[in-house]
Design an enzyme around this catalytic site. Structure first.
Site, PDB file in Angstrom:
ATOM      1  N   SER A   1       0.838  -1.194   0.000  1.00 13.49           N
ATOM      2  CA  SER A   1       0.000   0.000   0.000  1.00 13.49           C
ATOM      3  C   SER A   1       0.875   1.247   0.000  1.00 13.49           C
ATOM      4  CB  SER A   1      -0.882   0.001   1.253  1.00 13.49           C
ATOM      5  OG  SER A   1      -1.521   1.253   1.423  1.00 13.49           O
TER       6      SER A   1
ATOM      7  N   TYR B   1      -3.244   0.523   9.839  1.00 14.18           N
ATOM      8  CA  TYR B   1      -3.226  -0.136   8.534  1.00 14.18           C
ATOM      9  C   TYR B   1      -1.831  -0.055   7.913  1.00 14.18           C
ATOM     10  CZ  TYR B   1      -4.140  -1.089   3.621  1.00 14.18           C
ATOM     11  OH  TYR B   1      -4.087  -1.593   2.355  1.00 14.18           O
TER      12      TYR B   1
ATOM     13  N   LYS C   1       0.954  -3.097   6.750  1.00 17.19           N
ATOM     14  CA  LYS C   1       1.541  -3.243   5.418  1.00 17.19           C
ATOM     15  C   LYS C   1       3.073  -3.179   5.466  1.00 17.19           C
ATOM     16  CE  LYS C   1      -2.023  -4.092   2.955  1.00 17.19           C
ATOM     17  NZ  LYS C   1      -2.113  -5.349   2.207  1.00 17.19           N
TER      18      LYS C   1
END
Length: 187
Positions: free
Chosen positions: A143, A167, A171
């Site tokens: 990402s 998040y 990643k």
């Protein structure tokens, strides 16, 4: 639009020597398109999804459009955090395309534990199952969130900042695990 020579060669090789692929997140937007294209190219595909983001309708649409190629698709409904599901899914697989994840920065802020469970524990569970099954090619989606607070443009993989969300942390962890497994196990 004309395809590049490299793409034409890759497609030719795929048709000449079909492989067994695993697509995690197979019922999601990206995963379902990958499944459909792989089937169209004469490949065999195992798909895994728990329908937390993907939908049965995405798979039904592939079935309608893929005709006879649909017979080359095996679907396993299950969670990537389940070791047995991952081991079953990786049996005989040549290439893993890992796209199962809990996306969304806002969701990760509200519930970082669920995001970590899916995106880190799930990632590692699939990665270990792939290693144990002898898979040498593991491709996954990272990402842009890994760039964090680094404002430099253009973005460069060698220049990241501090993560700005749970998040992003997940990643980054995926990238570290992937690099480590590549080094240790030639994946």
């Amino acid at each position: 639009m004309k395809k590049s020579l490299g793409i034409e060669l890759a497609i030719s090789e795929m048709r000449r020597q079909p492989k067994l692929w695993l697509v995690t997140g197979a019922a999601g937007f990206i995963g379902s398109h990958l499944v459909e294209e792989l089937l169209r190219l004469g490949q065999s595909v195992v798909g895994v999804d728990n329908f937390s983001n993907g939908t049965p309708e995405n798979l039904a649409d592939i079935e309608k459009r893929s005709g006879e190629h649909w017979a080359n698709f095996d679907f396993i409904e299950g969670d990537i955090c389940d070791e047995n599901i991952c081991k079953q899914a990786c049996e005989g697989v040549h290439i893993v395309l890992h796209h199962a994840a809990l996306g969304s920065v806002p969701r990760s802020i509200v519930n970082p534990r669920n995001t970590n469970q899916s995106n880190v524990t799930g990632f590692l569970t699939v990665l270990e199952a792939a290693k144990d099954a002898g898979v040498h090619r593991f491709i996954y989606a990272s990402s842009s969130s890994v760039y964090g607070d680094n404002a430099d443009l253009p973005k460069m993989e060698s220049k990241t900042g501090r993560p700005l969300s749970p998040y992003a942390v997940t990643k980054i962890a995926n990238e570290l695990y992937a690099h480590t497994f590549a080094s240790l196990f030639q994946m």
